[in-house]
Design an enzyme around this catalytic site. Structure first.
Site, mmCIF file in Angstrom:
data_model
loop_
_atom_site.group_PDB
_atom_site.id
_atom_site.type_symbol
_atom_site.label_atom_id
_atom_site.label_comp_id
_atom_site.label_asym_id
_atom_site.label_seq_id
_atom_site.Cartn_x
_atom_site.Cartn_y
_atom_site.Cartn_z
ATOM 1 N N ASP A 63 0.833 -1.198 0.000
ATOM 2 C CA ASP A 63 0.000 0.000 0.000
ATOM 3 C C ASP A 63 0.878 1.262 0.000
ATOM 4 O O ASP A 63 1.858 1.341 0.741
ATOM 5 C CB ASP A 63 -0.862 -0.031 1.271
ATOM 6 C CG ASP A 63 -1.927 1.041 1.277
ATOM 7 O OD1 ASP A 63 -2.737 1.076 0.347
ATOM 8 O OD2 ASP A 63 -1.934 1.861 2.211
ATOM 9 N N GLU B 76 14.058 -15.675 1.215
ATOM 10 C CA GLU B 76 14.319 -16.727 2.212
ATOM 11 C C GLU B 76 13.375 -17.906 2.003
ATOM 12 O O GLU B 76 13.569 -18.967 2.581
ATOM 13 C CB GLU B 76 14.055 -16.191 3.639
ATOM 14 C CG GLU B 76 15.028 -15.160 4.130
ATOM 15 C CD GLU B 76 14.500 -14.454 5.396
ATOM 16 O OE1 GLU B 76 13.528 -14.946 6.020
ATOM 17 O OE2 GLU B 76 15.060 -13.403 5.731
HETATM 18 C C1 GLC Z 1 -4.225 3.105 -0.724
HETATM 19 C C2 GLC Z 1 -5.461 2.246 -0.633
HETATM 20 C C3 GLC Z 1 -6.589 3.113 -0.192
HETATM 21 C C4 GLC Z 1 -6.271 3.663 1.180
HETATM 22 C C5 GLC Z 1 -4.921 4.388 1.165
HETATM 23 C C6 GLC Z 1 -4.421 4.631 2.554
HETATM 24 O O1 GLC Z 1 -4.320 4.097 -1.672
HETATM 25 O O2 GLC Z 1 -5.691 1.624 -1.865
HETATM 26 O O3 GLC Z 1 -7.819 2.443 -0.177
HETATM 27 O O4 GLC Z 1 -7.259 4.562 1.569
HETATM 28 O O5 GLC Z 1 -3.936 3.618 0.531
HETATM 29 O O6 GLC Z 1 -3.978 3.452 3.152
#
Ligand code: GLC
Length: 552
Positions: A217, A262
């Site tokens: 993310d 790993e």
């Molecule tokens: C990314 C995710 C989104 C979230 C953001 C913060 O963009 O896809 O849904 O709100 O990160 O974590």
């Protein structure tokens, strides 16, 4: 090497180069325990559906313990499953069962921020200014005579400033903490060894349970310039940027690569990055991450020149470093493709919750979404399908304000509705809510609209002209044709608003984005098209796949 991990599906090395990855937005996929929320049990019960569809892997949005203030992207404990979704045992069982179907599992990992409920953030709050516990996040005194102004001018992605002031343990108003996303998502300070070590153990925890990789993310926003300098007042994009693509980010992913290595089998990292392929390339040279989402393709308006440019730029930048492209037309942060393509072509910067301007033509949107799918699945590289995309699901644009859950709604002072419209629970069967998502009589966590009986899996399985049928056929053909998946493409000469390319051996894809029928390629056999074709032609807003004798 760790010999005791559950067996990985064996499709050969570097399976991620041309994988079809299906995105499961867990809360809205399938409800296994009858509480109106999707869960791990629900995913398990639908594995036969996913196997029939023909996907290679599932990316599952965050399933960790979380107060769910941002759909689980606010994590309290990375080694626990949220009770809403099940248990770690359920997850382990899902991984093993999916593997038995030949489907890999890629959970989401959220390294940029935690939840405010995470024990390390609570400890930081309790410890007070200057304490080492505060080093794991970004706590700073405010500006202004009394510290009443945020420490810098960074905006939050969801509206308002990226800083919130805390009440100190002694009851006074004190420091501010940084949150580039919601106030419930404090940014972690990756300059601390402790943060590194914890995540290394989190990754191992899930690799030990057999996961095949992670979707990372906000991957380019994890490392920060330690000075936290202001952004330019004129809104221009600074180079270097204080919270995107900082050099220290590469060091993090080199360590993560070593952790994946790993383990036996080929584990992968796919990055969420909203940048161009050229900007992504430094991460994808083999020592860090494998792939990054190509959002420029998603952002592109549906005209031949824009699409051709983004496809060529992507392939050129990535071929130069030997990385595959990763095509995306939809996900849980954007309006569904059917709704985006229903709008006139226009510039869009990818702001979450964007709705666009101009008249809405839903029939055109649905047609174009199908054409975009066949285009995507014919391009070199891997592709993502967002749950419901295979059904041609519409965006729900009229969720009542009282039901909105996206933090964007409140944090923008109720000016941006946010992303809930593409996160509505999937219709599986029947003609009224909850459409088989939950047991009859239950209300789903986001309300489903009337009229979705036409989009249920049950209905689309019966209807041979459905979007689902088209996806299934496309994925079956893709598996059997040597020309598809990894490789290259050659553009063919075509009218200005038509995209046509050839892939060897013997495959041609034509996408007609003009208002007129265009002639089908000479001497080739039509394999599949996104809508009915007039004989020897390709209709407007349609994509078609052709083969010559060598293609099969
Ligand atoms: C990314 C995710 C989104 C979230 C953001 C913060 O963009 O896809 O849904 O709100 O990160 O974590």
């Amino acid at each position: 090497m760790k010999p005791d991990t559950p067996e990985q599906p064996n499709q050969g090395a570097e399976w991620w180069r041309d994988a079809i990855v299906y995105q499961v937005y867990i809360r809205s996929f399938a409800d296994g325990n009858g509480d109106g929320n999707g869960d791990i049990e629900g995913i398990r019960s639908r594995l036969p559906y996913l196997a029939d569809l023909g996907v290679d892997a599932l990316w599952i949005t965050p399933w960790y313990l979380s107060p769910q203030s941002d759909g689980g992207y606010d994590v309290t404990d990375y080694r626990q499953i949220d009770p809403l979704y099940g248990t770690v045992d359920d997850a382990t069982r899902l991984i093993a069962e999916a593997h038995a179907y030949g489907i890999r599992i890629i959970p989401d990992i959220v390294p940029k921020h935690t939840s405010i409920d995470h024990e390390s953030f609570r400890a930081a709050l309790a410890a007070g200014p200057g304490a080492p516990e505060r080093e794991r996040y970004f706590f700073r005194p405010g500006r202004g005579s009394d510290g009443e102004l945020p420490p810098n001018n960074w905006p939050s992605m969801f509206g308002g400033p990226a800083w919130t002031r805390v009440v100190e343990p002694d009851g006074s108003l004190g420091e501010w903490y940084l949150h580039v996303h919601a106030a419930s998502q404090p940014d972690l300070n990756w300059a601390t060894a402790d943060v590194h070590d914890r995540f290394a153990e989190d990754l191992r925890f899930w690799f030990d349970r057999g996961v095949d990789g992670f979707r990372i993310d906000v991957a380019r926003g994890v490392a920060k310039d330690p000075e936290l300098p202001d952004l330019p007042a004129d809104g221009s994009y600074p180079q270097p940027h204080p919270f995107n693509d900082q050099p220290a980010g590469h060091d993090i992913y080199r360590l993560w690569r070593a952790i994946a290595d790993e383990y036996p089998g080929d584990r992968t990292y796919v990055a969420e990055m909203w940048s161009s392929a050229a900007e992504q390339a430094p991460y994808l040279r083999g020592d860090q991450l494998d792939t990054a989402f190509n959002f420029r393709f998603l952002f592109s308006s549906f005209d031949a020149a824009s699409l051709r440019a983004v496809i060529s730029d992507t392939l050129e930048a990535l071929e130069a470093i030997g990385a595959p492209a990763t095509w995306v037309t939809s996900n849980h942060d954007f309006m569904r493709a059917t709704a985006r393509y229903a709008r006139p072509p226009q510039t869009w910067d990818g702001e979450p919750g964007w709705v666009g301007e101009g008249p809405v033509d839903s029939e055109q949107g649905a047609r174009r979404a199908r054409a975009a799918a066949l285009l995507t699945l014919a391009l070199p590289g891997s592709a993502y399908i967002y749950q419901g995309e295979e059904l041609g699901l519409p965006e729900v644009e009229d969720i009542p304000e009282a039901d909105l859950r996206d933090p964007t709604w409140e944090q923008s002072g109720r000016t941006r509705r946010g992303r809930d419209g593409s996160r509505v629970p999937i219709p599986w069967s029947g003609t009224t809510p909850p459409y088989g998502f939950s047991p009859d009589g239950l209300t789903t966590w986001l309300p489903q609209p009337a009229g979705w009986g036409l989009y249920t899996v049950e209905h689309e399985i019966e209807d041979t002209s459905s979007s689902l049928h088209m996806y299934r056929s496309a994925l079956r053909i893709r598996r059997s044709l040597p020309a598809l998946g990894v490789g290259t493409l050659q553009w063919l000469e075509s009218p200005a608003d038509v995209l046509a390319f050839r892939r060897e051996p013997g495959f041609v894809c034509v996408v007609n984005l003009s208002g007129e029928n265009v002639a089908a390629p000479d001497g080739m056999q039509l394999l599949l098209s996104s809508a009915e074709q007039p004989a020897g032609h390709i209709a407007p807003n349609t994509a078609a796949w052709f083969v010559d004798g060598r293609g099969e």
